[in-house]
Design a protein around this motif. Structure first.
Motif, PDB file in Angstrom:
ATOM      1  N   VAL A 299       0.830  -1.206   0.000  1.00 51.09           N
ATOM      2  CA  VAL A 299       0.000   0.000   0.000  1.00 51.09           C
ATOM      3  C   VAL A 299       0.865   1.257   0.000  1.00 51.09           C
ATOM      4  O   VAL A 299       0.698   2.155  -0.823  1.00 51.09           O
ATOM      5  CB  VAL A 299      -0.956   0.009   1.205  1.00 51.09           C
ATOM      6  N   GLY A 300       1.802   1.378   0.953  1.00 51.22           N
ATOM      7  CA  GLY A 300       2.651   2.560   1.047  1.00 51.22           C
ATOM      8  C   GLY A 300       3.285   2.687   2.414  1.00 51.22           C
ATOM      9  O   GLY A 300       2.813   2.103   3.393  1.00 51.22           O
ATOM     10  N   TYR A 301       4.356   3.478   2.504  1.00 47.46           N
ATOM     11  CA  TYR A 301       5.173   3.568   3.706  1.00 47.46           C
ATOM     12  C   TYR A 301       4.925   4.819   4.541  1.00 47.46           C
ATOM     13  O   TYR A 301       5.553   4.995   5.587  1.00 47.46           O
ATOM     14  CB  TYR A 301       6.657   3.519   3.316  1.00 47.46           C
ATOM     15  N   ALA A 302       4.051   5.713   4.112  1.00 48.31           N
ATOM     16  CA  ALA A 302       3.819   6.956   4.845  1.00 48.31           C
ATOM     17  C   ALA A 302       3.152   6.687   6.186  1.00 48.31           C
ATOM     18  O   ALA A 302       2.404   5.712   6.349  1.00 48.31           O
ATOM     19  CB  ALA A 302       2.952   7.893   4.006  1.00 48.31           C
ATOM     20  N   ASP A 303       3.419   7.571   7.166  1.00 47.91           N
ATOM     21  CA  ASP A 303       2.820   7.403   8.493  1.00 47.91           C
ATOM     22  C   ASP A 303       1.300   7.364   8.416  1.00 47.91           C
ATOM     23  O   ASP A 303       0.641   6.624   9.144  1.00 47.91           O
ATOM     24  CB  ASP A 303       3.273   8.539   9.417  1.00 47.91           C
ATOM     25  N   GLY A 304       0.722   8.172   7.512  1.00 51.36           N
ATOM     26  CA  GLY A 304      -0.722   8.208   7.378  1.00 51.36           C
ATOM     27  C   GLY A 304      -1.317   6.989   6.708  1.00 51.36           C
ATOM     28  O   GLY A 304      -2.534   6.829   6.672  1.00 51.36           O
ATOM     29  N   GLN A 305      -0.451   6.106   6.187  1.00 50.22           N
ATOM     30  CA  GLN A 305      -0.929   4.883   5.536  1.00 50.22           C
ATOM     31  C   GLN A 305      -0.834   3.663   6.440  1.00 50.22           C
ATOM     32  O   GLN A 305      -1.175   2.560   6.006  1.00 50.22           O
ATOM     33  CB  GLN A 305      -0.128   4.633   4.260  1.00 50.22           C
ATOM     34  N   LYS A 306      -0.362   3.842   7.670  1.00 48.90           N
ATOM     35  CA  LYS A 306      -0.209   2.694   8.569  1.00 48.90           C
ATOM     36  C   LYS A 306      -1.566   2.063   8.864  1.00 48.90           C
ATOM     37  O   LYS A 306      -2.589   2.740   8.958  1.00 48.90           O
ATOM     38  CB  LYS A 306       0.515   3.112   9.841  1.00 48.90           C
ATOM     39  N   ARG A 307      -1.535   0.756   9.039  1.00 48.96           N
ATOM     40  CA  ARG A 307      -2.744  -0.034   9.126  1.00 48.96           C
ATOM     41  C   ARG A 307      -2.944  -0.626  10.515  1.00 48.96           C
ATOM     42  O   ARG A 307      -1.993  -0.837  11.272  1.00 48.96           O
ATOM     43  CB  ARG A 307      -2.671  -1.193   8.117  1.00 48.96           C
ATOM     44  N   PHE A 308      -4.188  -0.936  10.812  1.00 44.10           N
ATOM     45  CA  PHE A 308      -4.560  -1.626  12.045  1.00 44.10           C
ATOM     46  C   PHE A 308      -4.276  -3.117  11.880  1.00 44.10           C
ATOM     47  O   PHE A 308      -4.806  -3.772  10.983  1.00 44.10           O
ATOM     48  CB  PHE A 308      -6.045  -1.385  12.323  1.00 44.10           C
ATOM     49  N   GLY A 309      -3.410  -3.637  12.738  1.00 46.11           N
ATOM     50  CA  GLY A 309      -3.115  -5.061  12.735  1.00 46.11           C
ATOM     51  C   GLY A 309      -3.505  -5.713  14.045  1.00 46.11           C
ATOM     52  O   GLY A 309      -3.476  -5.081  15.098  1.00 46.11           O
ATOM     53  N   TRP A 310      -3.876  -6.975  13.962  1.00 40.65           N
ATOM     54  CA  TRP A 310      -4.179  -7.728  15.185  1.00 40.65           C
ATOM     55  C   TRP A 310      -3.940  -9.214  14.929  1.00 40.65           C
ATOM     56  O   TRP A 310      -4.032  -9.704  13.815  1.00 40.65           O
ATOM     57  CB  TRP A 310      -5.618  -7.496  15.654  1.00 40.65           C
ATOM     58  N   ASN A 311      -3.588  -9.912  15.994  1.00 44.38           N
ATOM     59  CA  ASN A 311      -3.398 -11.365  15.949  1.00 44.38           C
ATOM     60  C   ASN A 311      -3.786 -11.968  17.284  1.00 44.38           C
ATOM     61  O   ASN A 311      -3.486 -11.394  18.347  1.00 44.38           O
ATOM     62  CB  ASN A 311      -1.939 -11.737  15.674  1.00 44.38           C
ATOM     63  N   LYS A 312      -4.411 -13.128  17.233  1.00 48.16           N
ATOM     64  CA  LYS A 312      -4.631 -13.903  18.450  1.00 48.16           C
ATOM     65  C   LYS A 312      -3.286 -14.421  18.945  1.00 48.16           C
ATOM     66  O   LYS A 312      -2.465 -14.885  18.161  1.00 48.16           O
ATOM     67  CB  LYS A 312      -5.570 -15.077  18.170  1.00 48.16           C
ATOM     68  N   LEU A 313      -3.044 -14.314  20.256  1.00 48.39           N
ATOM     69  CA  LEU A 313      -1.794 -14.796  20.820  1.00 48.39           C
ATOM     70  C   LEU A 313      -1.878 -16.294  21.115  1.00 48.39           C
ATOM     71  O   LEU A 313      -2.866 -16.779  21.673  1.00 48.39           O
ATOM     72  CB  LEU A 313      -1.451 -14.046  22.108  1.00 48.39           C
ATOM     73  N   SER A 314      -0.837 -17.005  20.729  1.00 46.01           N
ATOM     74  CA  SER A 314      -0.659 -18.395  21.132  1.00 46.01           C
ATOM     75  C   SER A 314       0.473 -18.435  22.151  1.00 46.01           C
ATOM     76  O   SER A 314       1.114 -17.414  22.433  1.00 46.01           O
ATOM     77  CB  SER A 314      -0.316 -19.263  19.919  1.00 46.01           C
ATOM     78  N   TRP A 315       0.760 -19.631  22.693  1.00 48.93           N
ATOM     79  CA  TRP A 315       1.763 -19.737  23.748  1.00 48.93           C
ATOM     80  C   TRP A 315       2.708 -20.897  23.479  1.00 48.93           C
ATOM     81  O   TRP A 315       2.293 -21.953  22.995  1.00 48.93           O
ATOM     82  CB  TRP A 315       1.081 -19.899  25.111  1.00 48.93           C
ATOM     83  N   SER A 316       3.984 -20.677  23.781  1.00 45.03           N
ATOM     84  CA  SER A 316       5.006 -21.702  23.623  1.00 45.03           C
ATOM     85  C   SER A 316       6.028 -21.558  24.736  1.00 45.03           C
ATOM     86  O   SER A 316       6.724 -20.544  24.817  1.00 45.03           O
ATOM     87  CB  SER A 316       5.688 -21.566  22.254  1.00 45.03           C
ATOM     88  N   GLY A 317       6.084 -22.572  25.601  1.00 43.53           N
ATOM     89  CA  GLY A 317       7.051 -22.538  26.687  1.00 43.53           C
ATOM     90  C   GLY A 317       6.883 -21.380  27.644  1.00 43.53           C
ATOM     91  O   GLY A 317       7.866 -20.888  28.216  1.00 43.53           O
ATOM     92  N   GLY A 318       5.671 -20.924  27.813  1.00 46.57           N
ATOM     93  CA  GLY A 318       5.399 -19.815  28.727  1.00 46.57           C
ATOM     94  C   GLY A 318       5.586 -18.447  28.110  1.00 46.57           C
ATOM     95  O   GLY A 318       5.564 -17.442  28.831  1.00 46.57           O
ATOM     96  N   TRP A 319       5.729 -18.374  26.776  1.00 40.54           N
ATOM     97  CA  TRP A 319       5.921 -17.091  26.102  1.00 40.54           C
ATOM     98  C   TRP A 319       4.876 -16.904  25.016  1.00 40.54           C
ATOM     99  O   TRP A 319       4.482 -17.861  24.349  1.00 40.54           O
ATOM    100  CB  TRP A 319       7.310 -17.009  25.473  1.00 40.54           C
ATOM    101  N   PRO A 320       4.404 -15.660  24.822  1.00 39.27           N
ATOM    102  CA  PRO A 320       3.416 -15.403  23.769  1.00 39.27           C
ATOM    103  C   PRO A 320       4.037 -15.530  22.393  1.00 39.27           C
ATOM    104  O   PRO A 320       5.205 -15.198  22.181  1.00 39.27           O
ATOM    105  CB  PRO A 320       2.968 -13.964  24.054  1.00 39.27           C
ATOM    106  N   VAL A 321       3.246 -16.003  21.451  1.00 38.44           N
ATOM    107  CA  VAL A 321       3.695 -16.237  20.072  1.00 38.44           C
ATOM    108  C   VAL A 321       2.617 -15.711  19.123  1.00 38.44           C
ATOM    109  O   VAL A 321       1.425 -15.929  19.338  1.00 38.44           O
ATOM    110  CB  VAL A 321       3.928 -17.739  19.820  1.00 38.44           C
ATOM    111  N   VAL A 322       3.063 -15.030  18.064  1.00 34.84           N
ATOM    112  CA  VAL A 322       2.138 -14.558  17.025  1.00 34.84           C
ATOM    113  C   VAL A 322       2.184 -15.546  15.859  1.00 34.84           C
ATOM    114  O   VAL A 322       3.247 -15.806  15.310  1.00 34.84           O
ATOM    115  CB  VAL A 322       2.542 -13.159  16.539  1.00 34.84           C
TER     116      VAL A 322
END
Length: 322
Positions: A299-322
């Protein structure tokens, strides 16, 4: 021979983490330095972000469609500092039966900063009352920069506000019962990057499985359309953890977060570039969700072009993983 050749390839693949791409977003998905939560009364989603005196958006689903609902603090902050008309980095939390919105008053690169707050009983635009200063401020005489606030409420009801950006890193202070001002004890350092420009900011803490997890953004955040930093120096999301809410945070290797420690939780991959400005909330159906802004390189690299991202967290060895 084929088995011998495949073995090192398989070994290397186990060392390489493939990040999940961001969840879907429809509607108003351009955003910077955000805070997301779900209203418990009706399940509606709210998103607060930098710009237009704290932009409020809402949606019936985490995926959208997101609709801009207006400004949280349309008249600007009552804090008498440069930047009072251009509020940054909101962080919204439920405290008791109402909501509190922390915001930053500053100018880019300045250490003359203050954290303000507003309150609402509903999250909706037009319902927020600005109260001005929390009592957390900074100047060139301070070791920290008083921006990027986020609240942690422990299981015993104690309130801790984390804040800070560059300079001497991330700090924390215990807050009063209403989380509107420090409880009296001094603030203290919880993370520091001794290298380069000391690029840690945007702390966000959450509790899970007997640990407190400290997430933060590290690297160059902005201006990618004018010039991008060396590969790997762009924004990324880091994590440390501790059995205590107030310190002793270490990364996966055991390195102290106050001694340049931090394990990567999410970094550039595929079409995702420079993810950061993150937080974590509990979704009624997905569980713990990591949210952030990022550049979509298609899409583009400008600050005004930044997007909303989200991910459900998973877990591995007691640490969050995306």
């Amino acid at each position: 021979m084929l088995t011998i050749l495949l073995f090192p390839l398989a070994f290397l693949l186990t060392l390489t983490h493939a990040y999940a791409n961001p969840g879907a977003c429809t509607g108003d998905c351009n955003v910077h330095d955000l805070s997301v939560l779900q209203r418990s009364s009706d399940g509606k989603y709210y998103r607060f972000s930098t710009g237009n005196r704290i932009t409020i958006a809402s949606a019936p689903s985490l995926t959208g469609p997101w609709t801009n609902r207006g400004a949280a603090i349309p008249s600007g902050s009552s804090i008498d500092l440069p930047g009072a008309e251009d509020l940054w980095a909101p962080s919204v939390h439920k405290v008791g039966t109402s909501y509190i919105l922390y915001y930053s008053v500053s100018e880019f690169g300045s250490q003359t900063s203050a954290i303000g707050y507003a309150t609402s009983t509903s999250l909706d635009a037009g319902t927020w009352t600005d109260h001005g200063r929390t009592g957390i401020a900074s100047s060139p005489a301070k070791p920290y920069n008083a921006i990027d606030a986020a609240l942690l409420t422990t299981s015993s009801g104690e309130q801790y506000l984390s804040f800070g950006s560059f300079w001497a890193g991330l700090y924390q202070v215990r807050m009063n019962a209403g989380a509107t001002a420090p409880a009296g004890a001094p603030s203290y350092q919880i993370a520091y990057n001794a290298t380069g420009s000391h690029s840690v900011e945007g702390a966000y803490m959450f509790a899970y499985g007997g640990y407190y997890y400290l997430t933060f953004s590290s690297g160059v955040c902005c201006g990618y359309d004018a010039g991008r930093p060396a590969k790997g120096e762009e924004y990324k999301i880091m994590v440390c953890r501790s059995a205590s809410a107030t310190g002793g945070f270490v990364d996966k290797s055991g390195k102290a977060c106050k001694a340049s420690g931090g394990s990567v939780l999410l970094q550039s991959h595929d079409k995702v570039y420079g993810p950061g400005g993150q937080g974590v909330f509990t979704d009624s159906s997905q569980g713990l969700v990591l949210y952030y802004h990022y550049v979509d390189t298609s899409v583009g690299y400008a600050d005004g072009q930044k997007r909303f991202g989200w991910n459900k967290l998973s877990w591995s060895g007691g640490w969050p993983v995306v």
